[in-house]
Structures are given as C-alpha cells and as structure tokens.
Design a protein around this motif. Structure first.
Motif, PDB file in Angstrom:
ATOM      1  N   GLN A  84      23.611  22.438 -63.101  1.00 60.13           N
ATOM      2  CA  GLN A  84      23.715  22.238 -61.514  1.00 60.13           C
ATOM      3  C   GLN A  84      23.944  20.847 -61.185  1.00 60.13           C
ATOM      4  N   ILE A  85      23.201  19.845 -61.852  1.00 63.05           N
ATOM      5  CA  ILE A  85      23.470  18.358 -61.577  1.00 63.05           C
ATOM      6  C   ILE A  85      23.849  17.756 -62.909  1.00 63.05           C
TER       7      ILE A  85
ATOM      8  N   GLN B 104      27.731  25.425 -62.492  1.00 61.16           N
ATOM      9  CA  GLN B 104      27.069  25.690 -61.189  1.00 61.16           C
ATOM     10  C   GLN B 104      26.960  24.180 -60.701  1.00 61.16           C
ATOM     11  N   ILE B 105      27.543  23.185 -61.161  1.00 60.22           N
ATOM     12  CA  ILE B 105      27.541  21.785 -60.676  1.00 60.22           C
ATOM     13  C   ILE B 105      27.794  21.518 -59.358  1.00 60.22           C
ATOM     14  N   SER B 106      26.915  21.108 -58.515  1.00 61.21           N
ATOM     15  CA  SER B 106      27.152  20.755 -57.089  1.00 61.21           C
ATOM     16  C   SER B 106      26.996  19.183 -56.996  1.00 61.21           C
ATOM     17  N   ALA B 107      26.288  18.461 -57.795  1.00 59.57           N
ATOM     18  CA  ALA B 107      26.217  17.070 -57.849  1.00 59.57           C
ATOM     19  C   ALA B 107      26.435  16.348 -59.138  1.00 59.57           C
TER      20      ALA B 107
ATOM     21  N   ASN C  12      33.477  24.649 -60.567  1.00 62.14           N
ATOM     22  CA  ASN C  12      32.177  24.535 -60.363  1.00 62.14           C
ATOM     23  C   ASN C  12      32.035  24.443 -58.887  1.00 62.14           C
ATOM     24  N   CYS C  13      30.938  23.931 -58.014  1.00 60.77           N
ATOM     25  CA  CYS C  13      30.184  24.096 -57.131  1.00 60.77           C
ATOM     26  C   CYS C  13      30.521  22.614 -56.388  1.00 60.77           C
ATOM     27  N   LEU C  14      31.517  21.800 -56.756  1.00 56.36           N
ATOM     28  CA  LEU C  14      31.552  20.415 -56.061  1.00 56.36           C
ATOM     29  C   LEU C  14      32.409  20.629 -54.787  1.00 56.36           C
ATOM     30  N   PHE C  15      31.964  19.850 -53.921  1.00 54.87           N
ATOM     31  CA  PHE C  15      32.636  19.689 -52.726  1.00 54.87           C
ATOM     32  C   PHE C  15      33.752  18.521 -52.636  1.00 54.87           C
ATOM     33  N   LYS C  16      33.100  17.543 -53.064  1.00 59.02           N
ATOM     34  CA  LYS C  16      34.008  16.104 -53.003  1.00 59.02           C
ATOM     35  C   LYS C  16      33.459  15.277 -54.448  1.00 59.02           C
TER      36      LYS C  16
END
Length: 181
Positions: A123-124, A145-148, A168-172
């Motif tokens: 996730q991170i 599930q990487i968001s950061a 993944n779950c990255l927005f930017k």
C-alpha cells in the motif's frame, strides 16, 4: 511435498538448478538448503509458503535467482537474503505481501538487479525499502494497492531502467518521488 527438513540437501553439492514449484510447502526452516553449494537457481513458486526462517537460505553462496512467486508471504523479514552474495533476481509475484521490513534486502546492495512484486498487497512504498539497492535495474510494483510513495524512495537507484507502477491506487506522482539520480 509438504515439508523440507533442515539439511535435506546436505550431500547435493553439484546441483545448479532446483525446482520445487507446485508443492505444498508452508514453512522454510533454518538451514534447509545447506549442502547446495553450487546452486544458482531456486524455484519455490506455487507453494503455500507463509514463513521463511532467518537462516533458511544459508549455504547458497552461488545463488543468482530465486522465485518465491505464487505463495502466501505477507511480510518480508529483515536479513532473509543476507548471505546470498551473488543473488541478482528475486520474484515475489502473486503473494500477499503488505510489509517489507527495513533491512529485508540487507547484504544485496551490490548484487541485486531485479525485484518483482507484481500482484501483492503493498500500500505504501517507504523510502528505505529499496534505497540501498544501487545496482537495481528493474523494479516491478504493478498490480498492488499502492496509494503513496514516500519522497526519495527511488533516489539512489541510479541504474534503474524499468519501473512498473501500473494498476495501483496512485492519484499522482510528483517529481520528488521519482527523484532518481
């Protein structure tokens, strides 16, 4: 095959490739692979491995590639690979990895060139996961599930040629994150 006892391979010093995939191994015990002095490639994929004891890979000084894909690993503990001076490639694809301890790759700073974490549960990405792996050329982190990603996570990876972050779950992604020297 459901288990390997310590020193199972004590007299097998000529084997260069060992394939133990598609078995039912759950735990790797200390000193399991002692005796496999010439082993270069170890395939433990498609088992049920949940736990790797600290000295499981002791004695594999010529190992170049290990495949631990399609298992049930959740945590990569510190110093699991510390005595594998020639290890260049590790496959962890299709596990359940959520935690990589700070020194999981201790001892591989100058040798490791490829890491595959595709299809895990990361996730991170913390700055200390890979920062000391200065010869890494391929880092596959897709389908997690990487968001950061912490700033400077890839800073010292100056030989990195392939970085996969797809699905993944990255927005930017900021330029500081991809600050590769």
């Amino acid at each position: 095959l459901t288990q390997l006892k310590p020193k199972t391979f004590i007299s097998q010093n000529k084997i260069k490739k060992l394939i133990l995939s598609y078995n039912y191994l759950k735990n790797l015990k200390n000193e399991t692979f002692i005796g496999l002095d010439m082993l270069e490639n170890l395939d433990l994929s498609s088992n049920n491995i949940e736990n790797i004891e600290f000295s499981s890979f002791d004695g594999l000084r010529n190992l170049r590639e290990i495949n631990l894909g399609k298992n049930k690993l959740k945590i990569l503990n510190n110093r699991l690979f510390q005595k594998l001076d020639n290890l260049r490639s590790i496959h962890f694809s299709s596990n359940k990895i959520i935690i990589i301890e700070n020194q999981a790759f201790f001892g591989l700073e100058n040798t490791l060139v490829m890491l595959n974490f595709i299809y895990n549960r990361l996730q991170i990405i913390k700055r200390n996961y890979f920062s000391h792996l200065t010869n890494l050329t391929t880092l596959e982190l897709g389908t997690n599930q990487i968001s950061a990603i912490e700033t400077d996570s890839f800073k010292s990876l100056n030989k990195l040629k392939i970085l996969k972050l797809d699905k993944n779950c990255l927005f930017k992604i900021d330029s500081e994150i991809l600050n590769i020297n």
